[in-house]
Enzyme design. Sequence first.
Site, PDB file in Angstrom:
ATOM      1  N   ASP A 121       0.854  -1.186   0.000  1.00 55.24           N
ATOM      2  CA  ASP A 121       0.000   0.000   0.000  1.00 55.24           C
ATOM      3  C   ASP A 121       0.889   1.234   0.000  1.00 55.24           C
ATOM      4  O   ASP A 121       1.946   1.245   0.638  1.00 55.24           O
ATOM      5  CB  ASP A 121      -0.916   0.018   1.230  1.00 55.24           C
ATOM      6  N   ASP A 139      -6.940  -1.684  -4.285  1.00 52.17           N
ATOM      7  CA  ASP A 139      -7.917  -1.263  -3.273  1.00 52.17           C
ATOM      8  C   ASP A 139      -8.907  -0.256  -3.851  1.00 52.17           C
ATOM      9  O   ASP A 139     -10.113  -0.340  -3.596  1.00 52.17           O
ATOM     10  CB  ASP A 139      -7.209  -0.638  -2.074  1.00 52.17           C
TER      11      ASP A 139
END
Length: 165
Positions: A121, A139
């Site tokens: 991330d 995501d």
Amino acid sequence: MSLKLGLPFAAGILAADQISKWWILEVLRLPERFQVRLVDLGAVGFDLTMVWNRGVTFGLLAGDSPWHRIGLAVLALAVVALLLRWLARAENRLSALALGGIIGGAIGNVIDRLRFGAVVDFADFRIGSFHWYVFNVADAAIVLGVAALIADALFRPGRTAKETP
């Protein structure tokens, strides 16, 4: 028709996700730098911040054991199988694209989990001292896909009595 639309979209999301993660790890080398400030407008900003997410959404169910990451990957692949079945029966373009985005994103995060033991991330938006959860392309595709499915369910014109079986 829905598979012909949704599967290429899923492949495109998967490719964008994996290319962005490759760039973050291998070109920018974000794990060594931790953070790169891209936009700083005082109270609002966008940074690239390295986070290894060992859980699922918002870091829930985090764990470090190999069985944990394999279990989460198997669970995600089972969900992908159900989504593929749904995609094959999608009734419109929006649903096909939404499901394709979710599928591509889920597979992108499964690849990370199996390769690295965690999901890469890096996108970090901030407003004042508030930071949204750090996320990635996969995501974003999953969240936007779910939002599109909800919008489709809520706002698609209803069937008439003659169409209802």
